[in-house]
Scaffold this active site. Structure first.
Site, mmCIF file in Angstrom:
data_model
loop_
_atom_site.group_PDB
_atom_site.id
_atom_site.type_symbol
_atom_site.label_atom_id
_atom_site.label_comp_id
_atom_site.label_asym_id
_atom_site.label_seq_id
_atom_site.Cartn_x
_atom_site.Cartn_y
_atom_site.Cartn_z
ATOM 1 N N GLY A 1 -62.876 -52.447 81.751
ATOM 2 C CA GLY A 1 -62.994 -53.913 81.894
ATOM 3 C C GLY A 1 -63.021 -54.708 83.204
ATOM 4 N N GLY B 1 -57.968 -58.352 77.386
ATOM 5 C CA GLY B 1 -58.896 -57.440 76.933
ATOM 6 C C GLY B 1 -58.286 -56.323 76.110
ATOM 7 N N ASP C 1 -61.080 -54.546 85.904
ATOM 8 C CA ASP C 1 -60.714 -53.647 86.834
ATOM 9 C C ASP C 1 -61.872 -52.462 87.263
ATOM 10 O OD1 ASP C 1 -58.922 -52.136 88.654
ATOM 11 O OD2 ASP C 1 -57.908 -51.093 86.740
HETATM 12 N N1 AR6 Z 1 -65.000 -60.924 85.350
HETATM 13 C C1 AR6 Z 1 -64.032 -61.594 84.639
HETATM 14 N N2 AR6 Z 1 -63.360 -61.428 83.456
HETATM 15 C C2 AR6 Z 1 -63.604 -60.001 82.960
HETATM 16 C C3 AR6 Z 1 -64.716 -59.423 83.479
HETATM 17 C C4 AR6 Z 1 -65.400 -59.779 84.882
HETATM 18 N N3 AR6 Z 1 -66.102 -58.966 85.475
HETATM 19 N N4 AR6 Z 1 -64.677 -58.249 82.805
HETATM 20 C C5 AR6 Z 1 -63.882 -58.362 81.712
HETATM 21 N N5 AR6 Z 1 -63.182 -59.557 81.829
HETATM 22 P P1 AR6 Z 1 -59.051 -56.296 80.744
HETATM 23 P P2 AR6 Z 1 -56.335 -56.089 80.387
HETATM 24 C C6 AR6 Z 1 -62.094 -60.304 81.060
HETATM 25 O O1 AR6 Z 1 -59.372 -55.438 79.445
HETATM 26 O O2 AR6 Z 1 -56.424 -56.462 79.019
HETATM 27 C C7 AR6 Z 1 -58.222 -51.960 82.497
HETATM 28 O O3 AR6 Z 1 -58.898 -50.551 82.038
HETATM 29 C C8 AR6 Z 1 -62.132 -59.732 79.473
HETATM 30 O O4 AR6 Z 1 -62.920 -60.424 78.838
HETATM 31 O O5 AR6 Z 1 -60.316 -56.102 81.654
HETATM 32 O O6 AR6 Z 1 -55.416 -56.949 81.354
HETATM 33 C C9 AR6 Z 1 -57.070 -51.804 83.429
HETATM 34 O O7 AR6 Z 1 -57.180 -50.735 84.174
HETATM 35 C C10 AR6 Z 1 -60.594 -60.099 79.450
HETATM 36 O O8 AR6 Z 1 -60.569 -61.339 78.877
HETATM 37 O O9 AR6 Z 1 -57.776 -56.375 81.225
HETATM 38 C C11 AR6 Z 1 -55.964 -51.524 82.464
HETATM 39 O O10 AR6 Z 1 -55.902 -50.172 82.034
HETATM 40 C C12 AR6 Z 1 -59.801 -59.958 80.655
HETATM 41 O O11 AR6 Z 1 -60.951 -60.026 81.715
HETATM 42 C C13 AR6 Z 1 -56.170 -52.618 81.198
HETATM 43 O O12 AR6 Z 1 -57.666 -52.484 81.183
HETATM 44 C C14 AR6 Z 1 -59.081 -58.907 80.909
HETATM 45 O O13 AR6 Z 1 -59.508 -57.758 80.036
HETATM 46 C C15 AR6 Z 1 -55.960 -53.700 81.178
HETATM 47 O O14 AR6 Z 1 -56.000 -54.446 80.392
#
Ligand code: AR6
Length: 172
Positions: free
Chosen positions: A33, A120, A35
């Site tokens: 995601g 996410g 991260d």
């Molecule tokens: N820019 C902005 N937003 C984004 C991007 C980007 N480049 N990519 C994804 N999103 P997530 P979580 C959005 O899953 O739910 C990781 O593996 C996405 O659509 O990234 O907090 C970490 O290491 C969503 O709305 O984070 C943790 O293990 C939001 O960012 C876990 O995921 C967050 O999605 C954290 O899960």
């Protein structure tokens, strides 16, 4: 207050702000995601630094440099995994926003961009998460004048619409 809030659709790694917030996990060793995107864009020095930081509990925040990102800083916060709403998820998510903003004040960041923390892989319901994000930003800005701009970066059109609707409710 509301003029300090900006809602944009796009990629947080491209944001020209002082600090971007990362939705990390407790290890701070990267992941998928947002991260994964932040670590890829910042380069391997970011992982070297977050390894030294040594982790972060859920709801708290830690600061690193931004390396190859346009942002000078990355504020890593760990959102709660959504488990149905009875496991303190709302409070923990609010803590993420408040503690990230507090870190921004400490490092002198005036502009900060947030992704939808926990919305996410961690499955926090988007609308409720957005209400918490906006409410925390509003409360914080009311008592901290140094922050000039809070950017909410929406990944996709559905998120953009939700953020715009919630903004109208919370700040309207
Ligand atoms: N820019 C902005 N937003 C984004 C991007 C980007 N480049 N990519 C994804 N999103 P997530 P979580 C959005 O899953 O739910 C990781 O593996 C996405 O659509 O990234 O907090 C970490 O290491 C969503 O709305 O984070 C943790 O293990 C939001 O960012 C876990 O995921 C967050 O999605 C954290 O899960």
């Amino acid at each position: 207050m509301k003029e300090k809030i900006e809602i944009v659709e796009g990629d947080i790694t491209k944001q020209e702000v002082d600090a971007i917030v990362n939705a990390a996990n407790t290890s701070l060793l990267g992941g998928g995601g947002v991260d994964g995107a932040i670590h890829r864009a910042a380069g391997p020095e970011l992982l070297e630094e977050t390894r030294k930081i040594g982790g972060c509990p859920t709801g708290e925040a830690r600061v690193s440099k931004g390396y190859r990102l346009p942002a000078k800083w990355v504020i890593h916060t760990v959102g709660p995994v959504w488990r149905g709403g009875q496991k303190n998820e709302e409070t923990l998510l609010a803590n993420c926003y408040r503690n990230s903003l507090q870190e921004a004040v400490k490092i002198g960041a005036k502009t900060i961009a947030f992704p939808g923390i926990s919305t996410g892989v961690y499955s926090f319901p988007l609308e409720r998460a957005t209400e918490i994000a906006m409410t925390e930003a509003k409360t914080f800005l009311e008592s901290h004048e140094t922050i000039e701009e809070v950017v909410f970066v929406c990944f996709g059109e559905k998120a953009l619409k939700t953020y715009q609707d919630v903004f109208a409710r919370v700040f309207g």
